[in-house]
Design an enzyme around this catalytic site. Sequence first.
Site, PDB file in Angstrom:
ATOM      1  N   GLU A   1      -5.844  -7.857   1.620  1.00 51.57           N
ATOM      2  CA  GLU A   1      -4.394  -7.777   1.778  1.00 51.57           C
ATOM      3  C   GLU A   1      -4.074  -7.575   3.254  1.00 51.57           C
ATOM      4  OE1 GLU A   1      -3.305  -4.635  -1.272  1.00 51.57           O
ATOM      5  OE2 GLU A   1      -5.430  -4.974  -1.589  1.00 51.57           O
TER       6      GLU A   1
ATOM      7  N   ASN B   1       0.815  -1.210   0.000  1.00 50.30           N
ATOM      8  CA  ASN B   1       0.000   0.000   0.000  1.00 50.30           C
ATOM      9  C   ASN B   1       0.859   1.275   0.000  1.00 50.30           C
ATOM     10  OD1 ASN B   1      -2.408   1.891   0.525  1.00 50.30           O
ATOM     11  ND2 ASN B   1      -3.285  -0.114   0.132  1.00 50.30           N
ATOM     12  N   ARG B   2       0.290   2.380   0.477  1.00 47.35           N
ATOM     13  CA  ARG B   2       0.876   3.694   0.151  1.00 47.35           C
ATOM     14  C   ARG B   2       1.792   4.271   1.223  1.00 47.35           C
ATOM     15  NH1 ARG B   2      -4.006   3.139  -2.137  1.00 47.35           N
ATOM     16  NH2 ARG B   2      -4.182   3.703  -4.317  1.00 47.35           N
TER      17      ARG B   2
ATOM     18  N   HIS C   1       2.654   0.217  -3.265  1.00 51.64           N
ATOM     19  CA  HIS C   1       3.116  -1.168  -3.426  1.00 51.64           C
ATOM     20  C   HIS C   1       4.593  -1.297  -3.807  1.00 51.64           C
ATOM     21  CE1 HIS C   1      -0.912  -2.285  -2.648  1.00 51.64           C
ATOM     22  NE2 HIS C   1      -1.398  -2.229  -3.874  1.00 51.64           N
TER      23      HIS C   1
ATOM     24  N   HIS D   1      -1.322  -9.848  -3.253  1.00 54.96           N
ATOM     25  CA  HIS D   1      -2.377  -9.062  -3.892  1.00 54.96           C
ATOM     26  C   HIS D   1      -3.300  -9.918  -4.756  1.00 54.96           C
ATOM     27  CE1 HIS D   1      -4.395  -5.494  -5.103  1.00 54.96           C
ATOM     28  NE2 HIS D   1      -3.424  -4.669  -4.752  1.00 54.96           N
ATOM     29  N   SER D   2      -3.771 -11.035  -4.203  1.00 58.91           N
ATOM     30  CA  SER D   2      -4.721 -11.857  -4.964  1.00 58.91           C
ATOM     31  C   SER D   2      -6.071 -11.156  -5.046  1.00 58.91           C
ATOM     32  CB  SER D   2      -4.888 -13.228  -4.302  1.00 58.91           C
ATOM     33  OG  SER D   2      -3.740 -14.010  -4.554  1.00 58.91           O
ATOM     34  N   TYR D   3      -6.678 -11.250  -6.233  1.00 57.22           N
ATOM     35  CA  TYR D   3      -8.020 -10.719  -6.476  1.00 57.22           C
ATOM     36  C   TYR D   3      -8.961 -11.915  -6.507  1.00 57.22           C
ATOM     37  CZ  TYR D   3      -6.336  -6.120  -8.134  1.00 57.22           C
ATOM     38  OH  TYR D   3      -5.784  -4.865  -8.245  1.00 57.22           O
TER      39      TYR D   3
ATOM     40  N   ASP E   1     -11.786   0.652  -0.248  1.00 54.15           N
ATOM     41  CA  ASP E   1     -10.349   0.586  -0.533  1.00 54.15           C
ATOM     42  C   ASP E   1      -9.654   1.143   0.704  1.00 54.15           C
ATOM     43  OD1 ASP E   1      -7.845   0.429  -1.580  1.00 54.15           O
ATOM     44  OD2 ASP E   1      -8.199   1.772  -3.282  1.00 54.15           O
TER      45      ASP E   1
ATOM     46  N   GLN F   1      -6.318  -4.683   4.252  1.00 57.48           N
ATOM     47  CA  GLN F   1      -6.796  -3.777   3.208  1.00 57.48           C
ATOM     48  C   GLN F   1      -7.882  -4.518   2.439  1.00 57.48           C
ATOM     49  OE1 GLN F   1      -5.443  -0.662   2.838  1.00 57.48           O
ATOM     50  NE2 GLN F   1      -6.586   0.028   1.042  1.00 57.48           N
TER      51      GLN F   1
HETATM   52  C1  BGC Z   1      -4.926  -0.356  -3.245  1.00 57.77           C
HETATM   53  C2  BGC Z   1      -5.767   0.214  -4.346  1.00 57.77           C
HETATM   54  C3  BGC Z   1      -5.116  -0.086  -5.653  1.00 57.77           C
HETATM   55  C4  BGC Z   1      -4.986  -1.580  -5.772  1.00 57.77           C
HETATM   56  C5  BGC Z   1      -4.318  -2.024  -7.037  1.00 57.77           C
HETATM   57  C6  BGC Z   1      -4.850  -1.829  -3.435  1.00 57.77           C
HETATM   58  O1  BGC Z   1      -4.064  -2.396  -2.440  1.00 57.77           O
HETATM   59  O2  BGC Z   1      -5.414  -0.030  -1.980  1.00 57.77           O
HETATM   60  O3  BGC Z   1      -5.934   1.601  -4.184  1.00 57.77           O
HETATM   61  O4  BGC Z   1      -5.831   0.412  -6.712  1.00 57.77           O
HETATM   62  O5  BGC Z   1      -4.250  -2.080  -4.687  1.00 57.77           O
HETATM   63  O6  BGC Z   1      -3.227  -1.279  -7.305  1.00 57.77           O
END
Ligand code: BGC
Length: 381
Positions: A346, A109-110, A135, A209-211, A281, A318
């Site tokens: 996450e 994350n940020r 990330h 970062h699995s969707y 998010d 997250q």
């Molecule tokens: C973030 C999102 C981002 C996504 C894919 C997530 O972990 O919080 O803001 O768009 O990852 O990059």
Amino acid sequence: MSYIRWTTGALLGVVTFACLAQAPAKKGKSDVKKQAFGNLPDGAPIELYTLSNAQGMQAGIMTYGGAVVSLTVPDRGGKYADVVLGMQDLAGYLTPVPYFGAIIGRYGNRIGKAQFTLDGKVFHLPANDAANTLHGGLKGFDKHVWKATAGSSAEGETLELTYTSQDGEEGFPGNLSAKVVYTLTAKNELKIDYTATTDKNTVVNLTNHSYFNLAGPGEGDILQHQVMIAADRFTPVDAGLIPTGELRPVKGTPFDFTKSTAIGARIGQDDEQLKLGKGYDHNWVLNKGSGGLTKAAEVHEPQTGRVMQVWTTEPALQFYTGNFLDGTLKGKGGKPYPRRGAFCMETQHYPDSPNKPAFPSTELKPGATYHTTTVYRFSAK
Ligand code: BGC
């Protein structure tokens, strides 16, 4: 019993890429298979490992980004099918994709304003998300080739991945040796153990970062999925999705998932935080002390009956509802991934912790070992 088998293509030295066509798992036996998955533009070979357990669950993991490219889990009728978004082949992963299944590092994350101060020194990072770092920067752990060793443990088949990030890489201090071990357990769990050591004081926050779409990748949106998150508070964000520093109670807000609720039930509400995130998010502060593997979340998909539990030693989660997917990316089987066609869970320390002294620390010092564990456990009801 574990054994490794190269595909015929690899044995013959064929340098084409493999698509994600997996042989169905043979029930009753666990194993790990390795196949060539193609080459990077510089020629570096990428492998795909497929871990299978005796129940028939499979996890496909590639050495590029250590990404989970497929994960088959049972539905109510015992049918195993894939539940993660991804691309059809390696070439797909080399186009701009939003971290599908990848290991995220050094910092999940940020980090606000693409910088942080440690021991009185300012470290500048690449800004890859407006003015912030997301990330791990421009070339995070998701874009590196990991060294893989397959094996087995008392719990199941394992894949150990290692990557050493050089001092100064993406602006972070210290040579950081990272190890991620995926275990596919006999109990239909994908367990992920993250460890890291450093030779200089640094910060680290690793995640995956699995969707997920428990009805299947490309099978519509996830708004009907029922979600429980064991968190009484979350960290509200500013317009750049950087936490303001507040730990806000979820009670009485659309962020209250303490009781299982459909993702879509409140996502469209007129709520400042939902607007800033374009949906969910955000970082949920888990109801736990530090340490210990505890249940963070549970998701139920009513049509298939699939259930995913998330257990973690991490303090936060997250929960991201694929708000930036827009149907233009065509994934496995050429299927488009629509807006909110997946959700991510996450496990992590809070975003921007290096700039928020009141948040749990993400600092790692030489001599100490960073170690976190997250388990995604699957069943059906
Ligand atoms: C973030 C999102 C981002 C996504 C894919 C997530 O972990 O919080 O803001 O768009 O990852 O990059």
